[in-house]
Design a protein around this motif. Structure first.
Motif, PDB file in Angstrom:
ATOM      1  N   PHE A  82       0.866  -1.171   0.000  1.00  0.00           N
ATOM      2  CA  PHE A  82       0.000   0.000   0.000  1.00  0.00           C
ATOM      3  C   PHE A  82       0.907   1.226   0.000  1.00  0.00           C
ATOM      4  O   PHE A  82       1.749   1.376   0.885  1.00  0.00           O
ATOM      5  CB  PHE A  82      -0.919   0.044   1.232  1.00  0.00           C
ATOM      6  CG  PHE A  82      -1.814   1.249   1.223  1.00  0.00           C
ATOM      7  CD1 PHE A  82      -3.032   1.219   0.560  1.00  0.00           C
ATOM      8  CD2 PHE A  82      -1.422   2.436   1.829  1.00  0.00           C
ATOM      9  CE1 PHE A  82      -3.853   2.343   0.512  1.00  0.00           C
ATOM     10  CE2 PHE A  82      -2.236   3.561   1.783  1.00  0.00           C
ATOM     11  CZ  PHE A  82      -3.451   3.515   1.125  1.00  0.00           C
ATOM     12  N   ARG A 116       9.710   0.215   8.727  1.00  0.00           N
ATOM     13  CA  ARG A 116      10.672   1.167   8.160  1.00  0.00           C
ATOM     14  C   ARG A 116      10.004   2.322   7.428  1.00  0.00           C
ATOM     15  O   ARG A 116      10.511   3.428   7.418  1.00  0.00           O
ATOM     16  CB  ARG A 116      11.606   0.444   7.179  1.00  0.00           C
ATOM     17  CG  ARG A 116      12.655  -0.426   7.830  1.00  0.00           C
ATOM     18  CD  ARG A 116      13.794  -0.671   6.867  1.00  0.00           C
ATOM     19  NE  ARG A 116      13.349  -1.267   5.620  1.00  0.00           N
ATOM     20  CZ  ARG A 116      13.347  -2.572   5.362  1.00  0.00           C
ATOM     21  NH1 ARG A 116      13.768  -3.412   6.287  1.00  0.00           N
ATOM     22  NH2 ARG A 116      12.934  -3.044   4.213  1.00  0.00           N
TER      23      ARG A 116
ATOM     24  N   PRO B 433      16.280   9.166  14.562  1.00  0.00           N
ATOM     25  CA  PRO B 433      17.267   9.105  15.651  1.00  0.00           C
ATOM     26  C   PRO B 433      18.610   9.710  15.251  1.00  0.00           C
ATOM     27  O   PRO B 433      19.267  10.353  16.075  1.00  0.00           O
ATOM     28  CB  PRO B 433      17.397   7.597  15.909  1.00  0.00           C
ATOM     29  CG  PRO B 433      16.119   7.012  15.445  1.00  0.00           C
ATOM     30  CD  PRO B 433      15.698   7.836  14.273  1.00  0.00           C
ATOM     31  N   THR B 498      20.496   2.599  12.789  1.00  0.00           N
ATOM     32  CA  THR B 498      19.026   2.582  12.903  1.00  0.00           C
ATOM     33  C   THR B 498      18.298   2.450  11.572  1.00  0.00           C
ATOM     34  O   THR B 498      17.075   2.402  11.553  1.00  0.00           O
ATOM     35  CB  THR B 498      18.533   3.878  13.586  1.00  0.00           C
ATOM     36  OG1 THR B 498      19.005   5.012  12.846  1.00  0.00           O
ATOM     37  CG2 THR B 498      19.040   3.975  15.011  1.00  0.00           C
ATOM     38  N   TYR B 502      14.645   1.364  12.356  1.00  0.00           N
ATOM     39  CA  TYR B 502      13.746   2.522  12.445  1.00  0.00           C
ATOM     40  C   TYR B 502      13.195   2.936  11.093  1.00  0.00           C
ATOM     41  O   TYR B 502      12.041   3.310  10.959  1.00  0.00           O
ATOM     42  CB  TYR B 502      14.485   3.704  13.083  1.00  0.00           C
ATOM     43  CG  TYR B 502      13.543   4.774  13.566  1.00  0.00           C
ATOM     44  CD1 TYR B 502      13.032   4.732  14.851  1.00  0.00           C
ATOM     45  CD2 TYR B 502      13.133   5.805  12.731  1.00  0.00           C
ATOM     46  CE1 TYR B 502      12.155   5.689  15.305  1.00  0.00           C
ATOM     47  CE2 TYR B 502      12.250   6.774  13.165  1.00  0.00           C
ATOM     48  CZ  TYR B 502      11.772   6.711  14.456  1.00  0.00           C
ATOM     49  OH  TYR B 502      10.886   7.662  14.893  1.00  0.00           O
ATOM     50  N   GLY B 503      14.042   2.860  10.089  1.00  0.00           N
ATOM     51  CA  GLY B 503      13.589   3.294   8.772  1.00  0.00           C
ATOM     52  C   GLY B 503      13.678   4.795   8.611  1.00  0.00           C
ATOM     53  O   GLY B 503      14.013   5.520   9.540  1.00  0.00           O
ATOM     54  N   VAL B 504      13.383   5.257   7.406  1.00  0.00           N
ATOM     55  CA  VAL B 504      13.468   6.688   7.129  1.00  0.00           C
ATOM     56  C   VAL B 504      12.131   7.198   6.631  1.00  0.00           C
ATOM     57  O   VAL B 504      11.308   6.436   6.127  1.00  0.00           O
ATOM     58  CB  VAL B 504      14.548   6.995   6.061  1.00  0.00           C
ATOM     59  CG1 VAL B 504      15.916   6.637   6.556  1.00  0.00           C
ATOM     60  CG2 VAL B 504      14.235   6.268   4.756  1.00  0.00           C
ATOM     61  N   ARG B 505      11.942   8.488   6.805  1.00  0.00           N
ATOM     62  CA  ARG B 505      10.768   9.132   6.225  1.00  0.00           C
ATOM     63  C   ARG B 505      11.155   9.565   4.825  1.00  0.00           C
ATOM     64  O   ARG B 505      12.051  10.387   4.664  1.00  0.00           O
ATOM     65  CB  ARG B 505      10.382  10.358   7.046  1.00  0.00           C
ATOM     66  CG  ARG B 505       9.825  10.046   8.407  1.00  0.00           C
ATOM     67  CD  ARG B 505       9.741  11.302   9.244  1.00  0.00           C
ATOM     68  NE  ARG B 505       9.093  11.026  10.513  1.00  0.00           N
ATOM     69  CZ  ARG B 505       7.946  11.574  10.901  1.00  0.00           C
ATOM     70  NH1 ARG B 505       7.347  12.443  10.129  1.00  0.00           N
ATOM     71  NH2 ARG B 505       7.415  11.267  12.058  1.00  0.00           N
ATOM     72  N   ILE B 515       4.218   7.059   2.160  1.00  0.00           N
ATOM     73  CA  ILE B 515       4.008   5.868   2.983  1.00  0.00           C
ATOM     74  C   ILE B 515       4.126   4.649   2.097  1.00  0.00           C
ATOM     75  O   ILE B 515       3.524   4.601   1.022  1.00  0.00           O
ATOM     76  CB  ILE B 515       2.613   5.890   3.651  1.00  0.00           C
ATOM     77  CG1 ILE B 515       2.529   7.005   4.694  1.00  0.00           C
ATOM     78  CG2 ILE B 515       2.298   4.536   4.278  1.00  0.00           C
ATOM     79  CD1 ILE B 515       1.156   7.134   5.331  1.00  0.00           C
ATOM     80  N   VAL B 516       4.919   3.687   2.533  1.00  0.00           N
ATOM     81  CA  VAL B 516       4.960   2.391   1.858  1.00  0.00           C
ATOM     82  C   VAL B 516       4.713   1.337   2.929  1.00  0.00           C
ATOM     83  O   VAL B 516       5.490   1.214   3.876  1.00  0.00           O
ATOM     84  CB  VAL B 516       6.319   2.141   1.174  1.00  0.00           C
ATOM     85  CG1 VAL B 516       6.314   0.772   0.489  1.00  0.00           C
ATOM     86  CG2 VAL B 516       6.627   3.228   0.164  1.00  0.00           C
ATOM     87  N   ASP B 521       7.114  -8.896   3.310  1.00  0.00           N
ATOM     88  CA  ASP B 521       8.427  -8.291   3.141  1.00  0.00           C
ATOM     89  C   ASP B 521       9.071  -8.825   1.875  1.00  0.00           C
ATOM     90  O   ASP B 521       8.729  -9.913   1.394  1.00  0.00           O
ATOM     91  CB  ASP B 521       9.315  -8.606   4.352  1.00  0.00           C
ATOM     92  CG  ASP B 521       8.902  -7.784   5.552  1.00  0.00           C
ATOM     93  OD1 ASP B 521       8.708  -6.565   5.383  1.00  0.00           O
ATOM     94  OD2 ASP B 521       8.759  -8.359   6.656  1.00  0.00           O
TER      95      ASP B 521
END
Lengths: 163, 523
Positions: A82, A116, B433, B498, B502-505, B515-516, B521
């Motif tokens: 999505f 993520r 972070p 991280t 945590y991932g990134v925006r 948003i993904v 996965d």
């Protein structure tokens, strides 16, 4: 799954604006009309993943959804992903981003890609492998990881099903 | 009334007239007020960037430093500011303009979230409180010397005048008055150097001229301090809320970029002549038998060595520079506090219409603090009052305004620069972070080095110095580089630690978060 028969795409429950102490949120409350609207959206688009936002108000340690804002899935592979952009369609914070996991192989909680790449404070995963919602799981993004929240239906404090 | 006084009154009346006349363009809309409706055409955008970079502090500091320590000590100020505008034009103006941001901390919110937004806002607001105070100090002394008021009265008068037209017209008033300031400063600067060259000639004391590059390479000649000044301004001012506000206000990304380049050229064209004149200032004053007596050397030169009409022109330019930077500081800081710390957002699609919504047919903006203004506009206007009062307080009561100003801008470089640059150009690694750790680590490093080094940019640390044998005055200048380096190292280390957990925006080309999500996965 939900008690209400309301099946609207843009479901709104009015609530007065009040000033509240910003306690850490522990619970997301999804009232039956909102819940029904979400499930209708997910069922309509199955087997593609569906998603959107819940406009919310704070009530102590609870976030109460007041409006359902479905968003179009922009992914090129909508049965696995999505994707959308946070733009003017998204309600102002506090809000909850929700999306469905539609494959039987999916987990009922956050996947690694969810952890993520959902740049939102609150997320709701609806596990609906056959089009009907089997599980609701809520999460809050902490400084380093996601914390699970309880999902309740309205004032009864009854927890929505969680797998 | 002297010619100089006529000049001062003339520039003040003209600026107030322009400021109030264009204030009607605000029409009750915070976007009009804070970023001039995102419609600044190239001449206005370039002039307002140029005027904002040339403040009274930098002009007087430029001439005093050149006269005392050599060309590069003072020229480092316009060179650093021009470098900032050039780099902004080259790397930041187009992408930042495209994002439709209203204030610079908006970027930190979109990319890193609310905590980073508030942290960046606090760092920037403190820095700009000192920038405002520094310009009020320069203007207060100008009033004391040329108008005959006390320093305190001068500060109050300037602050009051700037506040009135800034509250009324926001960036519209600021931009149009900046156009006047840039014009007066340009004519005054060129006129001054032409007069000095033709009447006195340029006398360069040995070892102080621009060809003595030891001022940039030899630590014993102040190279660390001069280079640190260029770096702190050249890189640190890229995260300046007033510069970026003008970038956001340009009518297109291309205009924003060109305006930065023109602003950079203008900063050098206006600033460097002052450096050259200052090289000859001491020999000229000696030949005239005049002593500076602790007064700013430019003021002494204007009082004793140039005709009154030219002095009036240059002083009008300096006063206008004080006005233009002060108004930008008031506006930028107020907007950041209201929007980014106070968390008052206005959906631009729902903002009050700009087709005359709140203004009556006479063009009067009757919505000032009224119900027709959107909430962000009202609060931004209200916040400008305590900001101005804080600037007045710091200008009058804190003797070390200059040192705190450079420290505050160093902290901006150490705290906010790396997250901005890497957020734009290394987005796939820029986690929240990492940004927070970098901001806190860089800022704290700069503060710790501040209390351990006896001087800051050659200012003696009279505020809080911990006596030690490790850091001597020869270390001065290096903390600027060390703190920025620490910020970078922390960012990279935490980003690697991280990025998976945590991932990134991710932001799209227009600066909107994407948003993904997905139930499966990747294999």
């Amino acid at each position: 799954m939900c008690d209400s028969l309301t099946k609207r795409k843009d479901c709104h429950i009015g609530s007065p604006k009040i000033i509240v102490v910003p306690w850490p949120i522990r619970v997301i409350v999804v009232p039956p009309p909102i819940c029904a609207s979400i499930e209708s959206h997910i069922t309509t688009h199955h087997p593609e993943e569906a998603g959107g936002f819940l406009d919310c108000v704070r009530r102590g340690r609870r976030l109460r959804a007041t409006r359902h804002v479905p968003i179009v899935n922009d992914s090129a592979t909508p049965e696995r992903r999505f994707e959308t952009t946070v733009d003017g369609r998204a309600p102002p914070p506090p809000r909850v981003f929700y999306h469905s996991h539609t494959s039987p192989r999916s987990v009922s909680g956050l996947t690694q890609i969810d952890e993520r790449s959902i740049p939102e404070t609150f997320a709701l995963v609806v596990f609906a492998p056959h089009g009907n919602a089997l599980s609701y799981r809520g999460f809050k993004r902490g400084l380093l990881n996601w914390q699970e929240l309880r999902i309740e239906a309205d004032q009864t404090a009854k927890q929505l099903p969680r797998l | 009334m002297s010619v100089i006084l006529y000049g001062i009154v003339g520039i003040i009346v003209t600026m107030l007239g322009i400021g109030f006349y264009v204030a009607r363009k605000v029409k009750g809309d915070s976007v009009n007020y804070i970023v001039a409706g995102r419609g600044l055409i190239l001449p206005l955008a370039a002039a307002t960037l140029m005027a904002q970079s040339l403040d009274a502090n930098a002009t007087l500091g430029n001439t005093d430093l050149v006269a005392s320590f050599g060309f590069w000590a003072g020229a480092a100020l316009p060179v650093g500011l021009a470098t900032c505008l050039f780099l902004t034009g080259l790397f930041f103006a187009k992408p930042m303009n495209r994002m439709n941001l209203t204030t610079l901390p908006d970027f930190y919110r979109r990319k890193y979230g609310r905590t980073a937004e508030v942290l960046a806002s606090l760092i920037m607001s403190v820095a700009y409180a000192f920038l405002l105070a520094g310009n009020l100090v320069a203007g207060g002394f100008l009033f004391e010397i040329f108008v005959g008021t006390s320093f305190q009265v001068g500060v109050f008068v300037i602050a009051g005048l700037v506040l009135t037209y800034t509250v009324a017209g926001g960036l519209f008033s600021v931009a149009y008055t900046d156009l006047l300031q840039a014009g007066v400063a340009l004519v005054g600067s060129i006129g001054l150097i032409v007069f000095v060259v033709t009447q006195y000639g340029i006398t360069i004391p040995e070892g102080m001229g621009p060809t003595n590059l030891g001022q940039l390479t030899d630590p014993s000649q102040g190279a660390y301090i001069n280079l640190a000044t260029i770096v702190a301004l050249g890189l640190g001012d890229i995260v300046a809320i007033d510069f970026m506000e003008r970038v956001f206000a340009a009518d297109s990304p291309e205009t924003a970029r060109k305006a930065c380049f023109i602003g950079a050229a203008g900063t050098l064209i206006i600033g460097i002549p002052f450096s050259i004149v200052a090289l000859s200032a001491n020999p000229i004053l000696v030949s005239l038998g005049v002593e500076t007596g602790g007064q700013a050397i430019l003021y002494t030169l204007l009082q004793n060595a140039v005709p009154p009409w030219l002095a009036a022109l240059v002083i009008a330019g300096i006063l206008a520079a004080s006005f233009s930077t002060s108004d930008g500081a008031i506006l930028g800081t107020s907007a950041v506090i209201a929007r980014n710390i106070g968390n008052i957002r206005v959906d631009e699609s729902e903002a009050v219409a700009t087709d005359g919504g709140a203004a009556d047919d006479t063009g009067n903006d009757d919505s000032l603090l009224g119900t027709d203004s959107d909430k962000l506009l009202t609060v931004t206007r209200l916040m400008s009052i305590p900001i101005t009062l804080l600037g007045i307080f710091l200008a009058i009561r804190v003797s070390a305004t200059g040192m705190l100003l450079v420290l505050a801008f160093d902290i901006m470089l150490a705290g906010a620069f790396v997250p901005l640059v890497l957020g734009l150009y290394w987005p796939e690694m820029s986690t929240t972070p990492a940004a927070l750790a970098s901001m806190v680590g860089g800022s704290l490093t700069r503060l710790v080095l501040f209390v351990l080094v006896p001087t800051t940019y050659a200012y003696e640390n009279t505020l809080l110095y911990i006596n030690n044998d490790i850091f001597t005055a020869s270390f001065d200048g290096l903390p600027t580089f060390i703190a920025a380096g620490v910020s970078l190292v922390i960012f990279v280390a935490v980003a690697y630690a991280t990025k998976d957990s945590y991932g990134v925006r991710t932001l799209d080309r227009d600066g909107r978060r994407t948003i993904v999500a997905g139930g499966e996965d990747d294999e």
